[in-house]
Motif scaffolding. Structure first.
Motif, PDB file in Angstrom:
ATOM      1  N   ALA A   1      15.624   5.903 -15.762  1.00  0.00           N
ATOM      2  CA  ALA A   1      15.221   7.124 -16.455  1.00  0.00           C
ATOM      3  C   ALA A   1      14.210   7.914 -15.639  1.00  0.00           C
ATOM      4  O   ALA A   1      14.114   9.150 -15.768  1.00  0.00           O
ATOM      5  N   ALA A   2      13.468   7.219 -14.787  1.00  0.00           N
ATOM      6  CA  ALA A   2      12.472   7.875 -13.939  1.00  0.00           C
ATOM      7  C   ALA A   2      13.069   8.327 -12.612  1.00  0.00           C
ATOM      8  O   ALA A   2      12.337   8.825 -11.743  1.00  0.00           O
ATOM      9  N   GLY A   3      14.387   8.176 -12.438  1.00  0.00           N
ATOM     10  CA  GLY A   3      15.040   8.629 -11.219  1.00  0.00           C
ATOM     11  C   GLY A   3      15.087   7.619 -10.101  1.00  0.00           C
ATOM     12  O   GLY A   3      15.478   7.951  -8.970  1.00  0.00           O
ATOM     13  N   VAL A   4      14.715   6.381 -10.397  1.00  0.00           N
ATOM     14  CA  VAL A   4      14.764   5.319  -9.387  1.00  0.00           C
ATOM     15  C   VAL A   4      16.170   4.722  -9.354  1.00  0.00           C
ATOM     16  O   VAL A   4      16.765   4.456 -10.397  1.00  0.00           O
ATOM     17  N   ARG A   5      16.701   4.530  -8.175  1.00  0.00           N
ATOM     18  CA  ARG A   5      18.010   3.895  -8.024  1.00  0.00           C
ATOM     19  C   ARG A   5      17.861   2.398  -8.272  1.00  0.00           C
ATOM     20  O   ARG A   5      17.038   1.738  -7.632  1.00  0.00           O
ATOM     21  N   VAL A   6      18.659   1.865  -9.193  1.00  0.00           N
ATOM     22  CA  VAL A   6      18.533   0.453  -9.571  1.00  0.00           C
ATOM     23  C   VAL A   6      19.871  -0.255  -9.364  1.00  0.00           C
ATOM     24  O   VAL A   6      20.918   0.243  -9.779  1.00  0.00           O
ATOM     25  N   GLU A   7      19.822  -1.400  -8.714  1.00  0.00           N
ATOM     26  CA  GLU A   7      21.006  -2.224  -8.489  1.00  0.00           C
ATOM     27  C   GLU A   7      20.691  -3.648  -8.939  1.00  0.00           C
ATOM     28  O   GLU A   7      19.558  -4.105  -8.802  1.00  0.00           O
ATOM     29  N   SER A   8      21.687  -4.343  -9.461  1.00  0.00           N
ATOM     30  CA  SER A   8      21.442  -5.694  -9.972  1.00  0.00           C
ATOM     31  C   SER A   8      22.524  -6.655  -9.506  1.00  0.00           C
ATOM     32  O   SER A   8      23.611  -6.246  -9.091  1.00  0.00           O
TER      33      SER A   8
ATOM     34  N   GLY B   1       0.817  -1.203   0.000  1.00  0.00           N
ATOM     35  CA  GLY B   1       0.000   0.000   0.000  1.00  0.00           C
ATOM     36  C   GLY B   1       0.857   1.263   0.000  1.00  0.00           C
ATOM     37  O   GLY B   1       1.903   1.332  -0.663  1.00  0.00           O
ATOM     38  N   ASP B   2       0.448   2.258   0.777  1.00  0.00           N
ATOM     39  CA  ASP B   2       1.162   3.541   0.819  1.00  0.00           C
ATOM     40  C   ASP B   2       2.567   3.423   1.413  1.00  0.00           C
ATOM     41  O   ASP B   2       3.403   4.308   1.203  1.00  0.00           O
ATOM     42  N   ARG B   3       2.831   2.354   2.116  1.00  0.00           N
ATOM     43  CA  ARG B   3       4.162   2.185   2.721  1.00  0.00           C
ATOM     44  C   ARG B   3       5.245   1.944   1.670  1.00  0.00           C
ATOM     45  O   ARG B   3       6.428   2.033   1.976  1.00  0.00           O
ATOM     46  N   ALA B   4       4.826   1.673   0.438  1.00  0.00           N
ATOM     47  CA  ALA B   4       5.816   1.452  -0.617  1.00  0.00           C
ATOM     48  C   ALA B   4       6.539   2.737  -1.000  1.00  0.00           C
ATOM     49  O   ALA B   4       7.686   2.701  -1.466  1.00  0.00           O
ATOM     50  N   ARG B   5       5.897   3.889  -0.814  1.00  0.00           N
ATOM     51  CA  ARG B   5       6.495   5.161  -1.225  1.00  0.00           C
ATOM     52  C   ARG B   5       7.791   5.419  -0.456  1.00  0.00           C
ATOM     53  O   ARG B   5       7.822   5.383   0.764  1.00  0.00           O
ATOM     54  N   GLY B   6       8.859   5.639  -1.228  1.00  0.00           N
ATOM     55  CA  GLY B   6      10.161   5.878  -0.622  1.00  0.00           C
ATOM     56  C   GLY B   6      10.889   4.618  -0.210  1.00  0.00           C
ATOM     57  O   GLY B   6      11.986   4.690   0.356  1.00  0.00           O
ATOM     58  N   GLY B   7      10.298   3.466  -0.521  1.00  0.00           N
ATOM     59  CA  GLY B   7      10.878   2.204  -0.091  1.00  0.00           C
ATOM     60  C   GLY B   7      11.712   1.522  -1.165  1.00  0.00           C
ATOM     61  O   GLY B   7      12.010   2.089  -2.218  1.00  0.00           O
ATOM     62  N   THR B   8      12.084   0.270  -0.886  1.00  0.00           N
ATOM     63  CA  THR B   8      12.926  -0.522  -1.779  1.00  0.00           C
ATOM     64  C   THR B   8      12.185  -1.788  -2.190  1.00  0.00           C
ATOM     65  O   THR B   8      11.538  -2.429  -1.351  1.00  0.00           O
TER      66      THR B   8
ATOM     67  N   GLU C   1       6.702   0.237 -14.508  1.00  0.00           N
ATOM     68  CA  GLU C   1       5.828   1.405 -14.357  1.00  0.00           C
ATOM     69  C   GLU C   1       5.049   1.342 -13.053  1.00  0.00           C
ATOM     70  O   GLU C   1       4.841   2.361 -12.385  1.00  0.00           O
ATOM     71  N   ALA C   2       4.616   0.149 -12.658  1.00  0.00           N
ATOM     72  CA  ALA C   2       3.885   0.010 -11.397  1.00  0.00           C
ATOM     73  C   ALA C   2       4.757   0.393 -10.209  1.00  0.00           C
ATOM     74  O   ALA C   2       4.296   1.063  -9.266  1.00  0.00           O
ATOM     75  N   LEU C   3       6.016   0.001 -10.240  1.00  0.00           N
ATOM     76  CA  LEU C   3       6.934   0.352  -9.159  1.00  0.00           C
ATOM     77  C   LEU C   3       7.182   1.859  -9.123  1.00  0.00           C
ATOM     78  O   LEU C   3       7.201   2.481  -8.054  1.00  0.00           O
ATOM     79  N   ARG C   4       7.360   2.460 -10.303  1.00  0.00           N
ATOM     80  CA  ARG C   4       7.583   3.906 -10.368  1.00  0.00           C
ATOM     81  C   ARG C   4       6.374   4.661  -9.843  1.00  0.00           C
ATOM     82  O   ARG C   4       6.489   5.606  -9.040  1.00  0.00           O
ATOM     83  N   ALA C   5       5.178   4.248 -10.286  1.00  0.00           N
ATOM     84  CA  ALA C   5       3.958   4.933  -9.879  1.00  0.00           C
ATOM     85  C   ALA C   5       3.700   4.818  -8.381  1.00  0.00           C
ATOM     86  O   ALA C   5       3.091   5.706  -7.774  1.00  0.00           O
ATOM     87  N   ALA C   6       4.180   3.735  -7.782  1.00  0.00           N
ATOM     88  CA  ALA C   6       3.966   3.535  -6.346  1.00  0.00           C
ATOM     89  C   ALA C   6       4.942   4.337  -5.506  1.00  0.00           C
ATOM     90  O   ALA C   6       4.832   4.360  -4.275  1.00  0.00           O
TER      91      ALA C   6
END
Length: 376
Positions: free
Chosen positions: A120-127, A64-71, A90-95
């Motif tokens: 590209a959306a400013g999300v930090r991504v690690e693999s 839910g809303d706890r996803a905002r700012g999370g990993t 897109e779902a992860l970005r929108a959340a």
């Protein structure tokens, strides 16, 4: 550098992914764990069935809303395409997810690119976190994508001296009830179970999954060059779907109403193993459990089509009788198929040994294009 919390979250995601084994084909198994901005687990999910919501969607719904700012910790790179479901990137970005850690990059051209979309959306991504463990749980799907054929797991049961039956042919039971129950787990995790006509004649096996609640029954496949199967065989009882693979000149008149496929001859006199795997791939099969006897096992090994081996060894000796593997085209020690042992576990009184090919066999001929689901 990954923290202990990162590793723990990804390991949990991998365990969640494994819960989808046997029910997601032709899609991969995927697990997802979402932590909130404070690092506490907010939601988890896994891909449960083809066409259903992906792991990330389940986890986001739980968070839910706890996803905002999370990993988000995901075992496979979030998809970037729209299939029967929308793109998970897109779902992860929108959340409002601020960081995504995925274990394995998606090798499919249809679904790959989620990491780039998120960056590209400013999300930090690690693999790459726990990539080896994530690859192992998703080996069937990854093999099918990379090699264009189903992943093949050969399972056998034998005595310590390598016998699968006594000199008089009796074999019930070499291993324990615990080992036999474990085989039903393997069946439940695979899309198809394959035997040969010799095993059908000797044992009249049922091959359906028993004792596992909610299991999706695998396709039962009999490699029966001369169509010797009879309508009364237990494998034809309707408890699970069955396919009989026969040779070009086989008389199938006794198999009226039975799903059959005609295959060309193979190099060793049986049926072409690569052609069989191409047919199964075209039917959406991504994982095969090979339960046949030594002749069929030898044909698969000779074809370079065994990816993993699980042997159940009973603390017993017979001294004579058939061995687990027949002629596999190996005539000298230098040709031995070298395996890397990945696990040894006690199952009741028996020992279960798991090993994978130490070197990748030569690629099989690519199967003809077939219409298969392209969704991740």
């Amino acid at each position: 550098m990954a923290t202990p919390a990162d590793i723990a979250a990804m390991r949990r995601a991998i365990a969640l992914a494994a819960r989808g084994l046997g029910s997601t084909s032709p899609n991969p198994v995927v697990g997802c764990v979402i932590t909130d901005a404070a690092g506490e687990i907010a939601g988890t999910g896994w891909h449960r069935r083809a066409g259903g919501p992906h792991a990330e969607v389940h986890a986001l719904a739980a968070a839910g809303d706890r996803a905002r700012g999370g990993t988000a910790y995901v075992t496979l790179e979030p998809c970037a395409h729209t299939g029967r479901t929308g793109p998970c990137a897109e779902a992860l970005r929108a959340a409002g997810i601020s960081r995504v850690v995925h274990a394995v990059a998606d090798p499919t051209p249809q679904a790959a690119g989620g990491a780039s979309v998120l960056r590209a959306a400013g999300v930090r991504v690690e693999s790459g976190l726990l990539a080896e463990e994530a690859e192992a749980v998703n080996a069937a799907w990854l093999t099918s994508v990379r090699r264009g054929r189903p992943h093949v797991l050969w399972k056998y049961a034998a005595t310590l001296d390598g016998r699968i039956a006594a000199e008089d042919g009796t074999s019930r039971w070499i291993t324990s009830a615990e080992s036999r129950a474990d085989v039903h787990r393997l069946r439940a995790e695979c899309d198809a179970v394959v035997i040969g006509s010799g095993t059908l004649a000797a044992d009249d096996p049922h091959l359906a999954v028993r004792g596992i609640e909610g299991a999706v029954q695998p396709l039962r496949v009999v490699v029966d060059t001369h169509a010797t199967a009879t309508p009364g065989a237990r494998v034809l009882d309707g408890a699970a779907p069955t396919l009989i693979a026969v040779g070009e000149h086989a008389d199938t008149s006794r198999l009226t109403g039975v799903d059959t496929v005609v295959l060309p001859p193979g190099a060793g006199g049986g049926l072409d193993i690569h052609a069989l795997l191409a047919v199964l791939y075209g039917r959406g099969v991504r994982s095969v459990l090979l339960e046949g006897g030594p002749t069929l096992a030898g044909a698969f090994v000779a074809a370079g089509a065994v990816d993993k081996v699980i042997g159940y060894l009973a603390p017993a000796l017979l001294g004579a009788g058939p061995t687990a593997l027949g002629g596999a085209g190996i005539t000298t020690i230098a040709q031995a198929l070298r395996l890397h042992m990945t696990e040894t576990v006690r199952i009741g009184p028996d020992l279960r040994i798991t090993a994978v090919a130490a070197t990748i066999p030569a690629p099989a001929p690519a199967p003809a294009p077939v219409p298969v689901a392209k969704e991740r």
